[in-house]
Motif scaffolding. Structure first.
Motif, mmCIF file in Angstrom:
data_model
loop_
_atom_site.group_PDB
_atom_site.id
_atom_site.type_symbol
_atom_site.label_atom_id
_atom_site.label_comp_id
_atom_site.label_asym_id
_atom_site.label_seq_id
_atom_site.Cartn_x
_atom_site.Cartn_y
_atom_site.Cartn_z
ATOM 1 N N LEU A 19 0.836 -1.192 0.000
ATOM 2 C CA LEU A 19 0.000 0.000 0.000
ATOM 3 C C LEU A 19 0.870 1.240 0.000
ATOM 4 O O LEU A 19 1.778 1.374 0.831
ATOM 5 C CB LEU A 19 -0.914 0.022 1.233
ATOM 6 N N SER A 21 0.014 4.841 0.710
ATOM 7 C CA SER A 21 -1.158 5.530 1.248
ATOM 8 C C SER A 21 -1.254 6.983 0.797
ATOM 9 O O SER A 21 -0.285 7.577 0.317
ATOM 10 C CB SER A 21 -1.155 5.451 2.775
ATOM 11 N N TYR A 22 -2.450 7.547 0.998
ATOM 12 C CA TYR A 22 -2.732 8.936 0.659
ATOM 13 C C TYR A 22 -1.745 9.849 1.379
ATOM 14 O O TYR A 22 -1.445 9.662 2.556
ATOM 15 C CB TYR A 22 -4.165 9.290 1.058
ATOM 16 N N ASP A 39 -2.833 4.883 -3.193
ATOM 17 C CA ASP A 39 -3.752 5.958 -2.848
ATOM 18 C C ASP A 39 -3.002 7.283 -2.776
ATOM 19 O O ASP A 39 -3.610 8.333 -2.619
ATOM 20 C CB ASP A 39 -4.447 5.680 -1.508
#
Length: 151
Positions: A19, A21-22, A39
């Motif tokens: 992942l 992430s944002y 993200d």
């Protein structure tokens, strides 16, 4: 874990997904045997044996190659999938797509071209259809016409 072998217990654990992430920004090359979700922002090359998801807030300036690709955010680059490419209603792709299946959901955007070919067709004789006329407007000698239909 009494009575269970170690190999039996590890078989039930799925492979770890990756992942980004944002809020995270990364640049480089990702080669992953598992699934990947972005993200945040990524710039570089992505290759995965699993599924690559670009989330709604994700942005990738990348060429992406994976078994399956799902775009809900923005991608600037080429997509190549051995399976399916899906562009969701919030997804935007600026680049070409090559896959067996392409799904563009209502609202999804593809600014580029698509090439779709099933694996079973890839092994067949790849003879391109020929036009009746060539670029100069003259009859194409490679174009075969059924004599009975032409008469």
């Amino acid at each position: 874990m009494l009575g269970k072998s170690k190999s039996a217990s590890t078989r039930s654990i799925p492979s770890t997904d990756t992942l980004i992430s944002y809020g995270t920004e990364m640049e480089g090359i990702i080669h992953s045997p598992s699934n990947l979700r972005i993200d945040g922002a990524f710039k570089g090359e992505i290759r995965s044996d699993g599924i690559v998801v670009i989330g709604e807030k994700g942005e990738a300036h990348s060429n992406i190659e994976a078994q399956q690709i799902i775009i809900a955010g923005k991608v600037f680059g080429e997509l190549k999938s051995s399976g399916k490419i899906t562009i969701t209603p919030s997804g935007i792709v600026s680049g070409n797509c090559e896959s067996q299946w392409l799904v563009i959901q209502e609202g999804g955007i593809l600014n580029g071209s698509s090439q779709m070919e099933r694996l079973e067709q890839a092994g067949d004789n790849k003879q391109k259809p020929t036009s009746k006329v060539n670029a100069e407007g003259k009859p194409n000698p490679d174009h075969k016409v059924n004599e009975k239909q032409a008469g």
